[in-house]
Design a protein around this motif. Sequence first.
Motif, PDB file in Angstrom:
ATOM      1  N   LEU A   4      -7.759  10.242  14.898  1.00  0.00           N
ATOM      2  CA  LEU A   4      -6.525  10.611  14.305  1.00  0.00           C
ATOM      3  C   LEU A   4      -6.500   9.134  13.103  1.00  0.00           C
ATOM      4  CD1 LEU A   4      -4.377  12.548  13.813  1.00  0.00           C
ATOM      5  CD2 LEU A   4      -2.889  10.781  14.622  1.00  0.00           C
ATOM      6  N   ARG A   5      -6.462   9.479  11.799  1.00  0.00           N
ATOM      7  CA  ARG A   5      -6.341   8.346  10.995  1.00  0.00           C
ATOM      8  C   ARG A   5      -5.104   8.334  10.405  1.00  0.00           C
ATOM      9  NH1 ARG A   5     -11.191   8.609   7.132  1.00  0.00           N
ATOM     10  NH2 ARG A   5     -10.486  10.818   6.896  1.00  0.00           N
ATOM     11  N   VAL A   6      -4.174   7.415  10.675  1.00  0.00           N
ATOM     12  CA  VAL A   6      -2.765   7.450  10.057  1.00  0.00           C
ATOM     13  C   VAL A   6      -2.688   6.303   8.828  1.00  0.00           C
ATOM     14  CG1 VAL A   6      -0.457   7.105  10.627  1.00  0.00           C
ATOM     15  CG2 VAL A   6      -2.135   8.042  12.062  1.00  0.00           C
ATOM     16  N   ALA A   7      -2.036   6.841   7.864  1.00  0.00           N
ATOM     17  CA  ALA A   7      -2.100   5.712   6.647  1.00  0.00           C
ATOM     18  C   ALA A   7      -0.485   5.579   6.522  1.00  0.00           C
ATOM     19  CB  ALA A   7      -2.713   6.353   5.229  1.00  0.00           C
ATOM     20  N   LEU A   8      -0.115   4.306   6.767  1.00  0.00           N
ATOM     21  CA  LEU A   8       1.365   3.995   6.706  1.00  0.00           C
ATOM     22  C   LEU A   8       1.379   3.053   5.466  1.00  0.00           C
ATOM     23  CD1 LEU A   8       2.901   3.138   9.829  1.00  0.00           C
ATOM     24  CD2 LEU A   8       3.795   2.535   7.545  1.00  0.00           C
ATOM     25  N   ASP A   9       2.112   3.362   4.413  1.00  0.00           N
ATOM     26  CA  ASP A   9       2.523   2.663   3.060  1.00  0.00           C
ATOM     27  C   ASP A   9       3.776   2.190   3.011  1.00  0.00           C
ATOM     28  OD1 ASP A   9      -0.449   2.291   2.330  1.00  0.00           O
ATOM     29  OD2 ASP A   9      -0.148   4.546   1.903  1.00  0.00           O
ATOM     30  N   GLY A  10       4.067   1.372   2.049  1.00  0.00           N
ATOM     31  CA  GLY A  10       5.467   1.241   1.646  1.00  0.00           C
ATOM     32  C   GLY A  10       5.563  -0.435   1.044  1.00  0.00           C
ATOM     33  N   PRO A  11       6.803  -0.719   0.743  1.00  0.00           N
ATOM     34  CA  PRO A  11       6.802  -2.166  -0.109  1.00  0.00           C
ATOM     35  C   PRO A  11       7.212  -3.241   1.177  1.00  0.00           C
ATOM     36  CG  PRO A  11       9.048  -0.815   0.133  1.00  0.00           C
ATOM     37  CD  PRO A  11       7.826   0.075   0.602  1.00  0.00           C
ATOM     38  N   GLY A 128      -0.430  -0.695   4.711  1.00  0.00           N
ATOM     39  CA  GLY A 128      -0.634  -1.647   3.349  1.00  0.00           C
ATOM     40  C   GLY A 128       0.080  -1.144   2.263  1.00  0.00           C
ATOM     41  N   ARG A 129      -0.274  -1.019   1.147  1.00  0.00           N
ATOM     42  CA  ARG A 129       0.498  -0.384  -0.208  1.00  0.00           C
ATOM     43  C   ARG A 129      -0.592   0.808  -0.702  1.00  0.00           C
ATOM     44  NH1 ARG A 129       2.599  -4.387   1.614  1.00  0.00           N
ATOM     45  NH2 ARG A 129       3.469  -6.278   0.876  1.00  0.00           N
ATOM     46  N   ASP A 130      -1.446   0.718  -0.436  1.00  0.00           N
ATOM     47  CA  ASP A 130      -2.352   1.701  -1.253  1.00  0.00           C
ATOM     48  C   ASP A 130      -3.371   2.762  -0.078  1.00  0.00           C
ATOM     49  OD1 ASP A 130      -4.060  -0.196  -0.716  1.00  0.00           O
ATOM     50  OD2 ASP A 130      -5.300  -0.107  -2.534  1.00  0.00           O
ATOM     51  N   ILE A 131      -3.106   2.563   0.987  1.00  0.00           N
ATOM     52  CA  ILE A 131      -4.009   3.332   2.001  1.00  0.00           C
ATOM     53  C   ILE A 131      -4.085   4.755   1.715  1.00  0.00           C
ATOM     54  CG2 ILE A 131      -4.399   3.547   4.687  1.00  0.00           C
ATOM     55  CD1 ILE A 131      -4.335   0.642   3.478  1.00  0.00           C
ATOM     56  N   GLY A 132      -3.074   5.544   1.616  1.00  0.00           N
ATOM     57  CA  GLY A 132      -2.951   6.792   1.490  1.00  0.00           C
ATOM     58  C   GLY A 132      -3.571   7.267   0.080  1.00  0.00           C
ATOM     59  N   ASP A 183       3.234  -5.523  -6.897  1.00  0.00           N
ATOM     60  CA  ASP A 183       2.523  -4.587  -6.280  1.00  0.00           C
ATOM     61  C   ASP A 183       2.496  -3.183  -7.084  1.00  0.00           C
ATOM     62  OD1 ASP A 183       1.974  -6.583  -4.378  1.00  0.00           O
ATOM     63  OD2 ASP A 183       3.553  -5.781  -2.998  1.00  0.00           O
ATOM     64  N   SER A 184       3.735  -2.611  -7.563  1.00  0.00           N
ATOM     65  CA  SER A 184       3.757  -1.256  -8.034  1.00  0.00           C
ATOM     66  C   SER A 184       3.247  -1.258  -9.404  1.00  0.00           C
ATOM     67  CB  SER A 184       5.329  -0.716  -8.117  1.00  0.00           C
ATOM     68  OG  SER A 184       5.894  -1.613  -8.789  1.00  0.00           O
ATOM     69  N   GLY A 185       3.083  -2.537 -10.162  1.00  0.00           N
ATOM     70  CA  GLY A 185       2.745  -2.622 -11.494  1.00  0.00           C
ATOM     71  C   GLY A 185       1.427  -2.898 -11.727  1.00  0.00           C
ATOM     72  N   ARG A 186       0.729  -3.583 -10.733  1.00  0.00           N
ATOM     73  CA  ARG A 186      -0.397  -4.003 -11.113  1.00  0.00           C
ATOM     74  C   ARG A 186      -1.708  -2.642 -11.621  1.00  0.00           C
ATOM     75  NH1 ARG A 186      -1.154  -4.922  -4.653  1.00  0.00           N
ATOM     76  NH2 ARG A 186      -1.879  -3.015  -3.974  1.00  0.00           N
ATOM     77  N   GLU A 187      -2.723  -3.173 -12.277  1.00  0.00           N
ATOM     78  CA  GLU A 187      -3.391  -2.246 -12.657  1.00  0.00           C
ATOM     79  C   GLU A 187      -4.448  -1.567 -11.815  1.00  0.00           C
ATOM     80  OE1 GLU A 187      -7.015  -1.876 -16.250  1.00  0.00           O
ATOM     81  OE2 GLU A 187      -5.793  -3.799 -15.940  1.00  0.00           O
ATOM     82  N   HIS A 188      -4.895  -2.029 -11.038  1.00  0.00           N
ATOM     83  CA  HIS A 188      -5.766  -1.655  -9.852  1.00  0.00           C
ATOM     84  C   HIS A 188      -5.217  -1.367  -8.473  1.00  0.00           C
ATOM     85  CE1 HIS A 188      -9.381  -2.285 -12.468  1.00  0.00           C
ATOM     86  NE2 HIS A 188      -8.781  -3.397 -12.721  1.00  0.00           N
ATOM     87  N   SER A 189      -5.278  -0.118  -7.950  1.00  0.00           N
ATOM     88  CA  SER A 189      -4.866   0.241  -6.816  1.00  0.00           C
ATOM     89  C   SER A 189      -3.070  -0.240  -6.649  1.00  0.00           C
ATOM     90  CB  SER A 189      -5.673  -0.355  -5.626  1.00  0.00           C
ATOM     91  OG  SER A 189      -6.914   0.071  -5.677  1.00  0.00           O
TER      92      SER A 189
END
Length: 226
Positions: A4-11, A128-132, A183-189
């Motif tokens: 199982l691969r679980v992606a857990l994102d958030g601020p 992380g921030r962009d796993i999913g 984090d939310s405004g960066r151009e890449h990922s």
Amino acid sequence: MKTLRVALDGPAGAGKSTVAKLVAKSLGLTYVDTGAMYRAITWKALQEQINPADEAALTAISSRVQIDFKLTSEGQDVFLDGVDITEEIRARDVTANVSAVSAVPGVRASLVKLQQEIANKMGVVMDGRDIGTVVLPDADVKIWLTASVEERARRRYEEMTAKGHQLDFEQLKRDIERRDELDSGREHSPMKRADDAVIVDTSGLGIEAVVEKILHICRSAEAQNF
């Protein structure tokens, strides 16, 4: 559960690391703290007095250093080129600069490749921030863990003061708000919730309640897909 691969994102400050460790332990999966990887590069850059705006130098660091994790009874230790920097990467100067460093395309490319290689070998809970959205867009389970800025600042304040650090609570809140914007405004990922991620708001909830919610989601996904 082994695959199982679980992606857990958030601020920042939503409790991702703490929750992810417990979920991984409960499911018998490997916990991967991607934020610690970016903090390790940031710490190395500060040690070498490299400007966080020097993208070429930061990219060079990320391509030549070796980052390793060691599971412990209390969580996970972080090593860079064989040196334990678990405590050092949580220092305020690292926190203040990690968003800028993690926005560098070359740094992200190096670390995303490493993260994907790990997930291809074993079942993981990766936070992380962009796993999913970027690292594991085909993850079996995607969670967006969040909480109010006030709640996140309180948790970080209690965590750091318990370790003997002296912090100004209002400044900490401003730091978290600023990091959210970066984090939310960066151009890449950029930090972004995946369309198919389940939102879990941890405001007012204890760790055990949050973990149980996520375990229920993971077990439901396993029953449907495996």
